[in-house]
Design a protein around this motif. Structure first.
Motif, mmCIF file in Angstrom:
data_model
loop_
_atom_site.group_PDB
_atom_site.id
_atom_site.type_symbol
_atom_site.label_atom_id
_atom_site.label_comp_id
_atom_site.label_asym_id
_atom_site.label_seq_id
_atom_site.Cartn_x
_atom_site.Cartn_y
_atom_site.Cartn_z
ATOM 1 N N ALA A 171 0.813 -1.215 0.000
ATOM 2 C CA ALA A 171 0.000 0.000 0.000
ATOM 3 C C ALA A 171 0.846 1.264 0.000
ATOM 4 O O ALA A 171 0.353 2.338 -0.380
ATOM 5 N N ARG A 172 2.096 1.162 0.389
ATOM 6 C CA ARG A 172 2.964 2.353 0.417
ATOM 7 C C ARG A 172 3.265 2.850 -0.988
ATOM 8 O O ARG A 172 3.388 4.069 -1.211
ATOM 9 N N THR A 173 3.416 1.936 -1.934
ATOM 10 C CA THR A 173 3.699 2.341 -3.311
ATOM 11 C C THR A 173 2.475 2.231 -4.211
ATOM 12 O O THR A 173 2.508 2.684 -5.351
ATOM 13 N N LEU A 174 1.404 1.629 -3.721
ATOM 14 C CA LEU A 174 0.158 1.508 -4.481
ATOM 15 C C LEU A 174 -1.001 1.990 -3.605
ATOM 16 O O LEU A 174 -1.911 1.232 -3.269
ATOM 17 N N ALA A 176 -3.602 3.744 -4.025
ATOM 18 C CA ALA A 176 -4.963 3.722 -4.550
ATOM 19 C C ALA A 176 -5.643 2.374 -4.327
ATOM 20 O O ALA A 176 -6.876 2.277 -4.399
ATOM 21 N N HIS A 177 -4.867 1.345 -4.046
ATOM 22 C CA HIS A 177 -5.417 0.004 -3.872
ATOM 23 C C HIS A 177 -5.281 -0.488 -2.423
ATOM 24 O O HIS A 177 -5.323 -1.692 -2.178
ATOM 25 N N ARG A 182 -5.936 -4.808 1.544
ATOM 26 C CA ARG A 182 -6.285 -5.264 2.888
ATOM 27 C C ARG A 182 -7.423 -6.289 2.846
ATOM 28 O O ARG A 182 -7.402 -7.283 3.586
ATOM 29 N N ALA A 183 -8.409 -6.038 1.986
ATOM 30 C CA ALA A 183 -9.519 -6.988 1.863
ATOM 31 C C ALA A 183 -9.028 -8.335 1.329
ATOM 32 O O ALA A 183 -9.479 -9.402 1.766
ATOM 33 N N THR A 216 -1.084 -0.678 -12.816
ATOM 34 C CA THR A 216 -0.938 0.536 -12.013
ATOM 35 C C THR A 216 0.525 0.935 -11.912
ATOM 36 O O THR A 216 1.403 0.104 -11.672
ATOM 37 N N THR A 217 0.771 2.211 -12.109
ATOM 38 C CA THR A 217 2.122 2.748 -11.937
ATOM 39 C C THR A 217 2.337 3.045 -10.453
ATOM 40 O O THR A 217 1.534 3.769 -9.845
#
Length: 226
Positions: A171-174, A176-177, A182-183, A216-217
């Motif tokens: 989540a640190r680099t992505l 938006a997701h 987490r889900a 995703t970038t």
């Protein structure tokens, strides 16, 4: 007539008109057993558990009694030996740690086998999904997601990483997701360690997340961007 002038009573005078009543030994024993087997005689008998506990404690008492006879110093010597044994067990427990704690430390490990590529995990996931094995399909798809991030160097390869740790680090680099990661980690833990059965919808969400992450970038850290 006897010497005193009375009439002498012979043994026959004591006899009744009929023959003496006698009961054979075996029928008498059977009759007594039938009488004693009536429920009224056993209302206060101890239950099965109580009898088992009594037998166990009797056995323990006999064992300790026999041990105290052969141990040096009798009963005090036996107590000393038991105390030393307890101290040794406690020392080993403290030194080596509890097995439950060690098992809990590795229970959430994401990868349980040797290193495999993300493509291998995706292939295995699709095969499980085609067979209707949704729990295995979800597990393999989550492993594909994490392995793909490792192959893209967005995560450092770490064998003992858990699904929750992978989601938090990714989540640190992505960012938006974050919620989807987490889900996905929670779904993996529920079906792997929580005893739940995965569903086709759960697998579809993971598959869509895998596809979205690949497109995703990543957001690079500010220091690295500079």
């Amino acid at each position: 007539m006897d010497a005193s002038g009375g009439t002498a009573l012979t043994p026959a005078a004591y006899a009744t008109d009929g023959p003496p009543v006698t009961l054979p030994r075996v029928p008498a024993q059977e009759a007594a057993e039938r009488e004693l087997s009536r429920p009224a005689y056993h209302e206060n008998d101890p239950g099965l558990l109580e009898r088992a506990l009594r037998a166990f404690w009797d056995w323990v008492g006999d064992l300790l009694g026999a041990a105290s006879e052969v141990s040096p110093g009798g009963t005090p010597g036996l107590v000393a030996i038991v105390a030393v044994a307890v101290l040794l067990i406690a020392a080993l427990w403290w030194r080596l740690g509890t097995p439950r704690r060690s098992a809990a430390a590795t229970a959430g490990t994401l990868f349980t086998e040797g290193p495999r590529s993300a493509a291998d995990h995706r292939t295995a996931a699709e095969a499980h999904a085609a067979a209707g094995h949704w729990t295995e399909a979800v597990q393999e798809r989550m492993r594909a997601v994490v392995r793909s991030l490792e192959e893209r160097t967005l995560l450092d390869p770490r064998p003992g990483r858990t699904a929750d740790e992978a989601a938090a680090e990714a989540a640190r680099t992505l960012p938006a997701h974050t919620a989807d990661l987490r889900a996905a980690a929670r779904e993996f833990d529920d079906v792997t360690y929580g005893g739940r059965t995965a569903t086709p919808d759960a697998y579809a969400r993971l598959r869509d997340l895998d596809t979205a992450l690949a497109r995703t970038t990543p957001t690079l850290p500010r220091a690295a961007h500079r």
